[in-house]
Scaffold this motif. Structure first.
Motif, PDB file in Angstrom:
ATOM      1  N   ILE A  54      42.285  61.686  48.003  1.00 18.67           N
ATOM      2  CA  ILE A  54      41.953  62.477  49.190  1.00 18.67           C
ATOM      3  C   ILE A  54      42.981  62.204  50.297  1.00 18.67           C
ATOM      4  O   ILE A  54      43.460  63.128  50.964  1.00 18.67           O
ATOM      5  CB  ILE A  54      40.522  62.162  49.692  1.00 18.67           C
ATOM      6  N   ALA A  55      43.341  60.925  50.456  1.00 28.17           N
ATOM      7  CA  ALA A  55      44.370  60.593  51.446  1.00 28.17           C
ATOM      8  C   ALA A  55      45.666  61.328  51.118  1.00 28.17           C
ATOM      9  O   ALA A  55      46.343  61.861  52.000  1.00 28.17           O
ATOM     10  CB  ALA A  55      44.598  59.082  51.483  1.00 28.17           C
ATOM     11  N   GLY A  56      46.005  61.370  49.829  1.00 24.05           N
ATOM     12  CA  GLY A  56      47.221  62.064  49.414  1.00 24.05           C
ATOM     13  C   GLY A  56      47.166  63.549  49.732  1.00 24.05           C
ATOM     14  O   GLY A  56      48.111  64.127  50.275  1.00 24.05           O
ATOM     15  N   MET A  57      46.013  64.184  49.423  1.00 24.76           N
ATOM     16  CA  MET A  57      45.868  65.615  49.690  1.00 24.76           C
ATOM     17  C   MET A  57      45.958  65.894  51.183  1.00 24.76           C
ATOM     18  O   MET A  57      46.634  66.834  51.608  1.00 24.76           O
ATOM     19  CB  MET A  57      44.503  66.102  49.199  1.00 24.76           C
ATOM     20  N   ALA A  58      45.255  65.050  51.963  1.00 22.33           N
ATOM     21  CA  ALA A  58      45.241  65.268  53.409  1.00 22.33           C
ATOM     22  C   ALA A  58      46.652  65.140  53.975  1.00 22.33           C
ATOM     23  O   ALA A  58      47.114  65.991  54.743  1.00 22.33           O
ATOM     24  CB  ALA A  58      44.307  64.268  54.085  1.00 22.33           C
ATOM     25  N   ASN A 101      57.599  65.056  52.147  1.00 24.39           N
ATOM     26  CA  ASN A 101      56.218  65.239  51.686  1.00 24.39           C
ATOM     27  C   ASN A 101      55.453  63.938  51.846  1.00 24.39           C
ATOM     28  O   ASN A 101      55.510  63.073  50.978  1.00 24.39           O
ATOM     29  CB  ASN A 101      56.199  65.666  50.217  1.00 24.39           C
ATOM     30  N   PRO A 102      54.705  63.785  52.960  1.00 26.91           N
ATOM     31  CA  PRO A 102      54.031  62.512  53.176  1.00 26.91           C
ATOM     32  C   PRO A 102      52.877  62.299  52.208  1.00 26.91           C
ATOM     33  O   PRO A 102      52.193  63.247  51.837  1.00 26.91           O
ATOM     34  CB  PRO A 102      53.530  62.621  54.621  1.00 26.91           C
ATOM     35  N   PHE A 103      52.686  61.070  51.781  1.00 28.56           N
ATOM     36  CA  PHE A 103      51.527  60.626  50.990  1.00 28.56           C
ATOM     37  C   PHE A 103      51.367  61.320  49.635  1.00 28.56           C
ATOM     38  O   PHE A 103      50.350  61.137  48.986  1.00 28.56           O
ATOM     39  CB  PHE A 103      50.212  60.865  51.770  1.00 28.56           C
ATOM     40  N   VAL A 104      52.357  62.109  49.220  1.00 24.69           N
ATOM     41  CA  VAL A 104      52.082  62.953  48.055  1.00 24.69           C
ATOM     42  C   VAL A 104      51.864  62.119  46.793  1.00 24.69           C
ATOM     43  O   VAL A 104      51.061  62.466  45.941  1.00 24.69           O
ATOM     44  CB  VAL A 104      53.194  64.014  47.905  1.00 24.69           C
ATOM     45  N   VAL A 105      52.540  60.966  46.697  1.00 27.12           N
ATOM     46  CA  VAL A 105      52.412  60.158  45.481  1.00 27.12           C
ATOM     47  C   VAL A 105      51.004  59.553  45.381  1.00 27.12           C
ATOM     48  O   VAL A 105      50.533  59.205  44.300  1.00 27.12           O
ATOM     49  CB  VAL A 105      53.522  59.075  45.427  1.00 27.12           C
ATOM     50  N   TRP A 106      50.303  59.466  46.504  1.00 24.59           N
ATOM     51  CA  TRP A 106      48.936  58.935  46.498  1.00 24.59           C
ATOM     52  C   TRP A 106      48.010  59.795  45.648  1.00 24.59           C
ATOM     53  O   TRP A 106      47.047  59.298  45.056  1.00 24.59           O
ATOM     54  CB  TRP A 106      48.385  58.862  47.933  1.00 24.59           C
ATOM     55  N   LEU A 107      48.302  61.082  45.657  1.00 27.03           N
ATOM     56  CA  LEU A 107      47.520  62.016  44.861  1.00 27.03           C
ATOM     57  C   LEU A 107      47.445  61.605  43.398  1.00 27.03           C
ATOM     58  O   LEU A 107      46.383  61.495  42.809  1.00 27.03           O
ATOM     59  CB  LEU A 107      48.247  63.356  44.888  1.00 27.03           C
ATOM     60  N   TRP A 108      48.632  61.402  42.809  1.00 28.33           N
ATOM     61  CA  TRP A 108      48.680  61.085  41.386  1.00 28.33           C
ATOM     62  C   TRP A 108      48.291  59.644  41.142  1.00 28.33           C
ATOM     63  O   TRP A 108      47.700  59.332  40.112  1.00 28.33           O
ATOM     64  CB  TRP A 108      50.060  61.426  40.835  1.00 28.33           C
ATOM     65  N   ALA A 109      48.597  58.763  42.099  1.00 27.42           N
ATOM     66  CA  ALA A 109      48.144  57.379  41.981  1.00 27.42           C
ATOM     67  C   ALA A 109      46.616  57.358  41.952  1.00 27.42           C
ATOM     68  O   ALA A 109      46.010  56.683  41.115  1.00 27.42           O
ATOM     69  CB  ALA A 109      48.684  56.552  43.145  1.00 27.42           C
ATOM     70  N   GLY A 110      46.001  58.138  42.843  1.00 24.24           N
ATOM     71  CA  GLY A 110      44.540  58.227  42.877  1.00 24.24           C
ATOM     72  C   GLY A 110      43.991  58.748  41.561  1.00 24.24           C
ATOM     73  O   GLY A 110      43.012  58.220  41.022  1.00 24.24           O
ATOM     74  N   GLY A 111      44.659  59.783  41.016  1.00 30.51           N
ATOM     75  CA  GLY A 111      44.235  60.336  39.722  1.00 30.51           C
ATOM     76  C   GLY A 111      44.307  59.289  38.626  1.00 30.51           C
ATOM     77  O   GLY A 111      43.392  59.153  37.810  1.00 30.51           O
ATOM     78  N   LEU A 112      45.389  58.502  38.633  1.00 30.46           N
ATOM     79  CA  LEU A 112      45.540  57.457  37.615  1.00 30.46           C
ATOM     80  C   LEU A 112      44.439  56.410  37.736  1.00 30.46           C
ATOM     81  O   LEU A 112      43.916  55.927  36.728  1.00 30.46           O
ATOM     82  CB  LEU A 112      46.906  56.782  37.760  1.00 30.46           C
ATOM     83  N   ILE A 113      44.089  56.049  38.987  1.00 26.71           N
ATOM     84  CA  ILE A 113      43.023  55.061  39.190  1.00 26.71           C
ATOM     85  C   ILE A 113      41.703  55.607  38.641  1.00 26.71           C
ATOM     86  O   ILE A 113      40.941  54.896  37.992  1.00 26.71           O
ATOM     87  CB  ILE A 113      42.901  54.693  40.687  1.00 26.71           C
TER      88      ILE A 113
END
Lengths: 180, 660
Positions: free
Chosen positions: B507-511, B618-630
């Motif tokens: 969610i942080a990544g998307m935001a 692109n801020p925080f974008v890698v958080w998206l996939w990191a979150g998915g992996l978690i």
């Protein structure tokens, strides 16, 4: 029927409604050209000649007799497969065959290709920017259109032509149009 | 020769599937043990035969046998070996063969690993799997046969779509299919339960790990698709609400709901009919996903098969599967009696809220995806429903969802107390406020949705940690005892904590990526510099490069922050001569808080040596996939929970077998 039973039936009803829409959607294939251009006058266009020729191809050239317009490119392998059959159409003088040399990166590519394999075309227009291709709604090469004497598109064939489709569908259409 | 062998194997597999779908079903209805026991060997044989067929097709691709029409159309001798192999499923026919291979694999695994299943239930589950197999094998053999030969072998193939010649996309379909097809197991269990007329805790325990595994694969599939769009399409975006993306996202949403409702069935013996319904819907939506991509009902950049004859076949298949199972549900569903009652404020209540919101989200995405089709069918214009619609309906649904997610696990089963739960969450309130203030101080000019998203992410992340600490009695008992408690947590409970943390990160990544992306498009000459979000991109010029089967223009950019060099990015624009199709390879440098992203475009006609360049931060974008992996990691821990392999308590098993 009780309220509870109705609730269990609801999903099936909703699904059936969606199913009907799908069935209708399927009969309207977005890529089916006939609904758009068949029996329509050819779009207005005027293409420059390719290197080594003085005449290009324009919509005026397609009026007066039944003819074929074939979209091809030197980059297209299926065109290479179709090519011997195009040469046969020319040798047997079956019908005037015009070419649209579509999307060449280098202006020499098309002429070189014809030099190497033989040139079956009566007239050729150069279409590097897909002007005519877009107007005809072409989505791949090779693609061939049958145009009648009045300049109306009567048939479209997508993919490489061969003896079988020629005998079974294309040649009968051409003969039928010539009678009119 | 090998190709023909594969062809025969596939035809034989159809017969194995026919046996699998009929004989055990009759056996289960009559209570005939011999007929029931035909299910397992049939499932195993079907898998072996489909595997042989798949291997034969792969062999044709590896050896570039262009006398096979499918290979001729979709491969090329110049293609690197790895993409020859992935080309097997990079086309309509091959991808369906992969679909069936995975289906048969799941059936085979069911037959091998579910020994504790009551024989009649097992027979029915495998029979339903067999029916799906029959449908798809017939579909392949009658409309989409990959083994057909050409009368004269052409010299070379017509190549793979260069957009598909990419590691992310090569792996995308297998994972997507593992997810789609994985839900067939839950579906088969649901149909078998309707036939048997019973759903109980034991049933839920058998369904849970399969559903969880399917969900994990689908999560990877959706994530890979979004990652591919991000780096390959070169628009700096990661989700486009494209019909094909939606097609994989809708079953993901309903699958997530299913995952949670099965828990209620297992623990509280209620929400049974709903769970069965969700299992049917999720698999039907998975079929719809296949249908949308493969029939061309909705056009999209991804669709590479438009053939109405095939579409009609899939439509019939979909009507048989979804219509048939929903009819069965309408007639047998009311018999599924639930016993557990609960108050609205309770763990069940929370899970029910999750189900309602997830289903609502799935429904609106489905509606938005199909709306153009409806309009077309009633004779309206061809329209496409875009991001504005989806964003405006999806986020209002997901916001209460994320807010409630932190609270739900803190509530007791049956009857919970809201205020004590909220009191325990004081740390989450503090962190949410801190996150919103910190975000505000950096991005006071950004859209409010960014603040909301960061706040929700902090709330969910802290809330999930609070719940974990509560269970471990952290800071209330000595630390060592807390650790002991943690060590005894089940895989499923670790899984929940991780998956919820993962969603918070995503969610942080998307935001972040959705709110504060900085984009700059311009013509640059070598030596020019552009400032993007505080980073100076200097264009070093472009050069030509020759790849194995493409030629490309490589643009080089040096990125500096306050004069300090961070990285040199090399962005490529490739042209594949076989299809004469350009693709962009964006250059991406990933950092913890954001990605530097550069794309080289066409040379500019007016400026000598100038190129159109698109530069992004692109801020925080890698958080998206990191979150998915978690999340996937959480699901994996949950699947590994040993309780699911031990099976149900003994007395339930006896009750189930006694029924045969």
């Amino acid at each position: 029927m009780t309220m509870k039973r109705m609730m269990f039936l609801l999903p099936l009803v909703v699904f059936m409604v969606i199913g009907v829409y799908f069935a209708i959607g399927l009969t309207k294939d977005p890529r089916k050209l006939p609904s758009v251009l068949i029996n329509q006058t050819i779009p207005e266009f005027s293409l420059a000649p390719i290197k080594g020729r003085d005449r290009g191809l324009s919509s005026e050239d397609l009026k007066g007799q039944v003819s074929l317009v074939n979209f091809w490119g030197s980059w297209c392998i299926a065109c290479k497969i179709e090519h011997p059959f195009l040469m046969k159409i020319k040798e047997e003088n079956l019908v005037p065959l015009h070419g649209v040399n579509w999307r060449e990166v280098d202006p020499d590519d098309g002429p070189d290709w014809l030099k190497k394999y033989g040139d079956p075309y009566t007239l050729i227009g150069d279409d590097p920017k897909s002007k005519a291709a877009i107007a005809f709604g072409v989505y791949g090469a090779p693609e061939t259109f049958i145009i009648d004497a009045a300049g109306i598109i009567r048939h479209r064939f997508a993919g490489p032509m061969n003896q079988k489709v020629w005998d079974e569908s294309l040649w009968p259409i051409i003969q039928e149009l010539r009678k009119q | 020769m090998i190709t023909e062998f594969g062809h025969y194997a596939l035809v034989t597999a159809l017969f194995a599937a026919l046996i699998q779908s009929t004989v055990p079903l009759v056996g289960a209805a009559r209570g005939d043990g011999a007929w029931i026991s035909a299910a397992k060997p049939a499932a195993i044989v079907q898998f072996v035969l489909v595997a042989i067929a798949f291997a034969a097709l792969t062999q044709a691709y590896v050896t570039s046998d262009f006398s096979v029409n499918n290979v001729y159309e979709n491969s090329h001798s110049m293609k690197p070996m790895i993409y020859k192999v992935t080309g097997v499923w990079g086309n309509h026919e091959g991808s369906l063969l992969l679909w069936v291979l995975i289906l048969a694999l799941f059936g085979c695994c069911l037959a091998l690993f579910s020994r504790r299943l009551p024989p009649s239930l097992m027979a029915r589950v495998l029979a339903v799997q067999g029916m799906i197999g029959v449908g798809f094998l017939a579909f392949i053999l009658f409309t989409s046969n990959p083994f057909l030969r050409l009368p004269h072998a052409p010299l070379d193939g017509t190549g793979l779509n260069p957009l598909l010649q990419d590691p992310g996309l090569a792996l995308h379909p297998p994972f997507l299919y593992l997810g789609y097809v994985g839900f067939s197991v839950a579906f088969s269990f649901a149909i078998a339960a309707l036939l048997e007329g019973r759903v109980d805790a034991a049933w839920a325990r058998w369904v849970r790990p399969w559903t969880m595994a399917a969900w994990a694969f689908l999560t990877i599939g959706v994530g890979l698709g979004s990652w591919w769009a991000y780096y390959e399409l070169g628009w700096g975006g990661w989700w486009f609400w494209d019909p094909v993306e939606n097609a994989s996202f809708i079953p993901w949403l309903s699958g997530t709901a299913l995952l949670h409702s099965v828990i209620v069935v297992e623990k509280r013996d209620t929400m049974k009919a709903w769970t069965v319904f969700l299992a049917i819907v999720t698999f039907s939506l998975s079929l719809l996903g296949t249908f949308l991509v493969r029939s061309g009902v909705l056009t999209s950049v991804h669709a590479f098969a438009t053939d109405p004859a095939r579409g009609v076949f899939i439509l019939i298949l979909l009507i048989l599967v979804a219509g048939g199972s929903l009819a069965l549900f309408a007639s047998r569903g009311p018999a599924l009696k639930s016993t557990g009652l609960f108050q609205p404020i309770s763990r069940e209540g929370g899970l029910l809220l999750n189900n309602l919101l997830m289903s609502a989200a799935a429904a609106v995405v489905l509606l938005g995806t199909l709306y153009p089709l409806f309009l077309d069918a009633i004779g309206g214009a061809k329209v496409s429903v875009g991001a504005p619609f989806f964003n405006s309906v999806f986020f209002p649904i997901m916001t209460p969802m994320a807010a409630a997610m932190a609270v739900g696990p803190l509530l007791a089963w049956k009857r919970g107390d809201l205020f004590p739960a909220l009191k325990k969450l004081w740390a989450a309130f503090v962190m949410t406020a801190a996150a919103v203030i910190a975000t505000w101080s950096f991005h006071s000019d950004g859209p409010p949705i960014g603040l909301l998203g960061m706040g929700l992410a902090a709330w969910l992340f802290t809330g999930t940690l609070v719940e974990f600490a509560e269970r471990a009695k952290l800071a209330r008992v000595p630390l060592l005892e807390s650790f002991k408690r943690m060590a005894h947590f089940s895989g499923a409970s670790w899984g929940m904590t991780l998956a919820h943390l993962g969603l918070a990160v995503a969610i942080a990544g998307m935001a972040g990526a959705g709110s504060w992306k900085v984009e700059s498009i311009q013509v640059m000459k070598p030596g020019d510099s552009v400032d993007v979000a505080g980073y100076q991109y200097t264009f070093n010029g472009a050069r030509q490069r020759q790849g194995p089967n493409y030629s490309s223009t490589v643009g080089s950019f040096t990125v500096r922050e306050d004069g300090r060099e961070i990285v040199t990015l090399q962005s490529e624009k490739r042209v594949y001569p076989v299809r004469n199709m350009p693709t962009t390879e964006a250059a991406i440098h990933t950092m913890f808080l954001g990605d530097l992203y550069a794309v080289i475009g066409d040379p500019d006609k007016d400026v000598e040596g100038g190129f159109i360049t698109r530069l992004y931060y692109n801020p925080f974008v890698v958080w998206l996939w990191a979150g998915g992996l978690i999340m996937v990691l959480g699901a994996a821990l949950s699947v590994a929970d040993r309780r699911y392999r031990i099976g149900a308590p003994a007395h339930r098993r006896q009750a189930a077998t006694a029924k045969v």
